[in-house]
Design a protein around this motif. Structure first.
Motif, PDB file in Angstrom:
ATOM      1  N   PRO A 139      -3.629   5.148  -2.354  1.00 51.73           N
ATOM      2  CA  PRO A 139      -2.659   6.228  -2.119  1.00 51.73           C
ATOM      3  C   PRO A 139      -1.243   5.657  -1.994  1.00 51.73           C
ATOM      4  N   SER A 140      -0.278   6.414  -2.431  1.00 52.26           N
ATOM      5  CA  SER A 140       1.106   5.921  -2.459  1.00 52.26           C
ATOM      6  C   SER A 140       1.604   5.500  -1.083  1.00 52.26           C
ATOM      7  N   HIS A 141       1.151   6.175  -0.034  1.00 52.65           N
ATOM      8  CA  HIS A 141       1.631   5.831   1.309  1.00 52.65           C
ATOM      9  C   HIS A 141       0.980   4.566   1.867  1.00 52.65           C
ATOM     10  N   LEU A 142      -0.061   4.060   1.176  1.00 55.77           N
ATOM     11  CA  LEU A 142      -0.746   2.840   1.621  1.00 55.77           C
ATOM     12  C   LEU A 142      -0.541   1.657   0.675  1.00 55.77           C
ATOM     13  N   GLU A 143      -0.170   1.936  -0.559  1.00 54.56           N
ATOM     14  CA  GLU A 143      -0.156   0.908  -1.606  1.00 54.56           C
ATOM     15  C   GLU A 143       0.696  -0.305  -1.236  1.00 54.56           C
ATOM     16  N   GLU A 144       1.935  -0.083  -0.854  1.00 54.47           N
ATOM     17  CA  GLU A 144       2.816  -1.214  -0.532  1.00 54.47           C
ATOM     18  C   GLU A 144       2.277  -2.009   0.655  1.00 54.47           C
ATOM     19  N   PHE A 145       1.803  -1.306   1.653  1.00 47.12           N
ATOM     20  CA  PHE A 145       1.242  -1.928   2.850  1.00 47.12           C
ATOM     21  C   PHE A 145       0.050  -2.817   2.499  1.00 47.12           C
ATOM     22  N   ILE A 146      -0.860  -2.309   1.670  1.00 48.67           N
ATOM     23  CA  ILE A 146      -2.055  -3.065   1.277  1.00 48.67           C
ATOM     24  C   ILE A 146      -1.680  -4.302   0.478  1.00 48.67           C
ATOM     25  N   TRP A 147      -0.783  -4.134  -0.504  1.00 46.97           N
ATOM     26  CA  TRP A 147      -0.439  -5.273  -1.351  1.00 46.97           C
ATOM     27  C   TRP A 147       0.391  -6.323  -0.635  1.00 46.97           C
ATOM     28  N   GLN A 148       1.225  -5.936   0.303  1.00 48.61           N
ATOM     29  CA  GLN A 148       1.940  -6.926   1.116  1.00 48.61           C
ATOM     30  C   GLN A 148       0.950  -7.784   1.895  1.00 48.61           C
ATOM     31  N   TYR A 149      -0.064  -7.122   2.400  1.00 47.37           N
ATOM     32  CA  TYR A 149      -1.088  -7.842   3.152  1.00 47.37           C
ATOM     33  C   TYR A 149      -1.879  -8.784   2.238  1.00 47.37           C
ATOM     34  N   LEU A 150      -2.362  -8.279   1.115  1.00 48.40           N
ATOM     35  CA  LEU A 150      -3.192  -9.089   0.218  1.00 48.40           C
ATOM     36  C   LEU A 150      -2.427 -10.269  -0.377  1.00 48.40           C
ATOM     37  N   ASN A 151      -1.148 -10.113  -0.607  1.00 49.64           N
ATOM     38  CA  ASN A 151      -0.349 -11.172  -1.232  1.00 49.64           C
ATOM     39  C   ASN A 151       0.253 -12.155  -0.240  1.00 49.64           C
ATOM     40  N   ARG A 152      -0.027 -11.960   1.040  1.00 49.50           N
ATOM     41  CA  ARG A 152       0.517 -12.891   2.036  1.00 49.50           C
ATOM     42  C   ARG A 152      -0.123 -14.272   1.868  1.00 49.50           C
ATOM     43  N   GLU A 153       0.696 -15.297   1.807  1.00 51.58           N
ATOM     44  CA  GLU A 153       0.194 -16.660   1.644  1.00 51.58           C
ATOM     45  C   GLU A 153      -0.219 -17.212   3.002  1.00 51.58           C
ATOM     46  N   VAL A 154      -1.469 -17.601   3.115  1.00 56.05           N
ATOM     47  CA  VAL A 154      -2.016 -18.111   4.373  1.00 56.05           C
ATOM     48  C   VAL A 154      -1.783 -19.611   4.487  1.00 56.05           C
ATOM     49  N   GLU A 155      -2.007 -20.296   3.396  1.00 58.93           N
ATOM     50  CA  GLU A 155      -1.653 -21.709   3.291  1.00 58.93           C
ATOM     51  C   GLU A 155      -1.269 -21.974   1.849  1.00 58.93           C
ATOM     52  N   ALA A 156      -0.856 -23.178   1.557  1.00 55.40           N
ATOM     53  CA  ALA A 156      -0.316 -23.483   0.228  1.00 55.40           C
ATOM     54  C   ALA A 156      -1.242 -23.001  -0.887  1.00 55.40           C
ATOM     55  N   ASP A 157      -0.722 -22.108  -1.733  1.00 56.11           N
ATOM     56  CA  ASP A 157      -1.419 -21.617  -2.910  1.00 56.11           C
ATOM     57  C   ASP A 157      -2.733 -20.905  -2.577  1.00 56.11           C
TER      58      ASP A 157
END
Length: 230
Positions: free
Chosen positions: A73-91
């Protein structure tokens, strides 16, 4: 360590299910994760018509389909992708660790297996065994502590969505208990749970109630973002 590196490379792929199968065929997967052998020996029960290993391959396919379709959903999309793309450690992103967790979510079933007096097989509490195995693998892969904590949480709590779906219980009390335990990791847990359930239902009742399941998932994440987190 070469085989461990190959596993890490596989989970970064855009076709993880295929890469995992290749690692299994070359015997590398069982060398890195010995519990894979047990996954191929258990899993068939009232709710599963294939063994645990094949189910996790289907779950990976469902997860990758969900990510590629990107129909959040549009109201969740940015939130979800910011979370999934967060780098936890190098690469290594949260998305990569979540893919690994999708594969590991039922790895504890062999350890949890019991047979009742009627000859029925059960895997009660398998998610806790899976969490411990995931933690051990994270250490073996030399992941940072945050990455290990993530795969532990994803696997240990992956049954939450199924519980809510089966019991039709999305009460505020239950949701807030989940949010307090998981915080932002509720996103990964919900996405993993969705992949798990749809992989099972694909064989039992193909695509039936998939939209209902998505509605539950989106409702939970909406409550987390717009009520609890704020």
């Amino acid at each position: 360590m070469e085989n461990e590196i190959r596993l890490l490379k596989a989970i970064k792929s855009n076709n993880v299910s295929y890469e995992i199968i290749k690692l299994d065929q070359s015997k590398i997967l069982e060398e890195v994760i010995p519990k894979v052998k047990g996954m191929k020996e258990v899993g068939k029960c009232k709710y599963h018509v294939v063994d645990c290993f094949q189910h996790t391959i289907y779950a990976l396919e469902e997860f990758e389909r969900l990510i590629k379709e990107n129909k959040f959903p549009s109201h969740l999309e940015e939130f979800i992708w910011q979370y999934l793309n967060r780098e936890v450690e190098a690469d290594l992103k949260v998305l990569d660790l979540l893919k690994l967790s999708v594969f590991l979510h039922d790895v504890g079933k062999a350890d949890a297996k019991t047979i009742d007096d009627n000859g029925r097989t059960h895997f009660k509490g398998h998610e806790k065994f899976s969490g411990l195995i995931a933690k051990e693998l994270g250490e073996k892969l030399n992941l940072c502590q945050e990455a290990i904590d993530l795969i532990y949480k994803f696997t240990s709590y992956h049954m939450y969505l199924l519980y809510i779906y089966k019991n039709n219980d999305a009460s505020e009390e239950l949701l807030y208990k989940m949010f307090e335990q998981l915080n932002d990791e509720i996103i990964g847990v919900m996405l993993l749970g969705y992949a798990d359930i749809t992989a099972t239902k694909r064989l039992l009742e193909p695509r039936e109630n998939e939209e209902i399941l998505k509605t539950y998932m989106n409702y939970i994440l909406t409550n987390y973002l717009y009520k609890y987190k704020k």
